[in-house]
Design a protein around this motif. Structure first.
Motif, PDB file in Angstrom:
ATOM      1  N   GLU A  32      82.533 109.823  -6.943  1.00 18.17           N
ATOM      2  CA  GLU A  32      82.797 111.166  -6.426  1.00 18.17           C
ATOM      3  C   GLU A  32      84.296 111.443  -6.406  1.00 18.17           C
ATOM      4  O   GLU A  32      85.095 110.570  -6.092  1.00 18.17           O
ATOM      5  N   PHE A  34      86.803 113.372  -4.280  1.00 13.88           N
ATOM      6  CA  PHE A  34      86.786 113.888  -2.914  1.00 13.88           C
ATOM      7  C   PHE A  34      88.167 114.426  -2.572  1.00 13.88           C
ATOM      8  O   PHE A  34      89.171 113.744  -2.750  1.00 13.88           O
ATOM      9  N   THR A 180      85.464 108.888 -13.202  1.00 13.07           N
ATOM     10  CA  THR A 180      84.282 108.802 -12.337  1.00 13.07           C
ATOM     11  C   THR A 180      83.026 108.608 -13.166  1.00 13.07           C
ATOM     12  O   THR A 180      82.107 107.899 -12.764  1.00 13.07           O
ATOM     13  N   SER A 186      85.427 106.090  -7.359  1.00 16.77           N
ATOM     14  CA  SER A 186      85.544 107.209  -6.420  1.00 16.77           C
ATOM     15  C   SER A 186      87.018 107.580  -6.330  1.00 16.77           C
ATOM     16  O   SER A 186      87.883 106.697  -6.328  1.00 16.77           O
ATOM     17  N   ASP A 202      84.217 117.201  -6.158  1.00 15.63           N
ATOM     18  CA  ASP A 202      82.797 117.363  -5.844  1.00 15.63           C
ATOM     19  C   ASP A 202      82.628 117.853  -4.411  1.00 15.63           C
ATOM     20  O   ASP A 202      81.788 118.697  -4.126  1.00 15.63           O
ATOM     21  N   ARG A 203      83.450 117.296  -3.491  1.00 17.75           N
ATOM     22  CA  ARG A 203      83.450 117.730  -2.093  1.00 17.75           C
ATOM     23  C   ARG A 203      84.889 117.777  -1.590  1.00 17.75           C
ATOM     24  O   ARG A 203      85.765 117.106  -2.136  1.00 17.75           O
ATOM     25  N   SER A 217      80.572 120.672  -0.022  1.00 15.31           N
ATOM     26  CA  SER A 217      80.288 120.440  -1.434  1.00 15.31           C
ATOM     27  C   SER A 217      80.767 121.665  -2.204  1.00 15.31           C
ATOM     28  O   SER A 217      80.504 122.803  -1.807  1.00 15.31           O
TER      29      SER A 217
END
Length: 306
Positions: A32, A34, A180, A186, A202-203, A217
């Motif tokens: 992910e 982030f 990723t 991550s 992604d978030r 998200s």
């Protein structure tokens, strides 16, 4: 459920009586990207510095791949690659020599791995040039290459787009996505460029005054963000009167010839059909959706990200 690569539990940093970071708790799964978002002094960089051990934690815990940063720091850091502020490298050496030098700090980094990372980050054409000749974008990519040589599970980038032009930012975004996808890494990204975070992550975690305000998200933010329809009509008074039969008064706002309707874009065909049937001229009609920046400013009470 995907195993968390990073777990924060009540992570807190206090200096004197002031809490810089206040009980942050969240997980980041594998693969992910982030994002950390927050206004000036929100605690983003302080959080990153605690995760990588540059400053101590007042309270709480950070675990990387299940390993406690406080209790087993060296083992936890074997799972981390990081660039905090600017990537450090020897400018009088070539890019390749820098990677070889950095590889010596980690066991098991082979020549094959160095070549693999060079190709992955698109450095192969200039890897044997001295770093002093590299552009900022090239140095950023070399910094990412250094950070992932030992196959970390977590890559942390603090303000990685600083000083990059739009092409460099897009390149970096594409390479992070590739990492990723191909390496399962991550990535934590701290940035003040909201539009880029919207495309890159992604978030995102929104942090204000050291506290976690929200985690969003990006897909949900795009789908759930309130949209509106902007209409310009030849006779706005008549148009408003007619539209009041289709929408609640709270959904309508009029400014001169411009009418804003709090509704999804799927309502556009019906609106146009009703107005044209009533012989009201439609000068323009389109949908507008709130950007991440607008959502962020609402959540943080109008404080800008820096």
């Amino acid at each position: 459920m995907t195993e968390a690569v990073l777990e924060l539990r009540n992570l807190t940093k206090r200096i004197g009586t002031r809490k810089i970071v206040d009980n942050l708790t969240f997980d980041i799964p594998a693969g992910e990207v982030f994002g950390f978002l927050g206004p000036n002094g929100a605690g983003k960089t302080t959080t990153i510095r605690m995760i990588v051990g540059l400053i101590s934690m007042t309270k709480g815990e950070a675990r990387i791949k299940g390993v406690s940063v406080k209790e087993q720091f060296e083992l936890a850091m074997t799972h981390v690659g990081a660039i905090v502020e600017n990537p450090e490298m020897y400018k009088f050496l070539t890019g390749y020599q820098n990677l070889v030098h950095f590889a010596r700090r980690h066991s098991g980094v082979t020549k094959q791995r160095i070549d693999e990372v060079v190709n992955m980050l698109g450095l192969q054409n200039r890897i044997h040039e001295k770093v002093k000749r590299y552009s900022l974008g090239m140095r950023q990519r070399l910094g990412v290459a250094q950070a992932i040589l030992h196959r970390p599970s977590l890559l942390i980038l603090d303000e990685p787009t600083n000083g990059l032009d739009p092409a460099g930012i897009r390149e970096l975004r594409d390479y992070l996505r590739k990492l990723t996808r191909e390496e399962g890494i991550s990535v934590i990204v701290s940035s003040h460029l909201l539009s880029e975070m919207e495309l890159m992550c992604d978030r995102v975690a929104i942090i204000q005054a050291g506290k976690l305000v929200d985690i969003r998200s990006m897909q949900d933010a795009r789908e759930q963000s309130q949209s509106k329809i902007v209409l310009e009509a030849g006779d706005p008074v008549a148009a408003q009167h007619l539209l009041a039969q289709l929408f609640d008064a709270a959904q309508l706002a009029v400014d001169g010839t411009r009418i804003e309707i709090a509704a999804d874009k799927s309502a556009i065909p019906n609106i146009a059909r009703v107005l044209v049937a009533a012989d009201i001229e439609v000068l323009g009609i389109h949908a507008v959706q709130k950007t991440l920046e607008e959502q962020f400013l609402e959540i943080t009470g109008g404080e800008m990200v820096v």
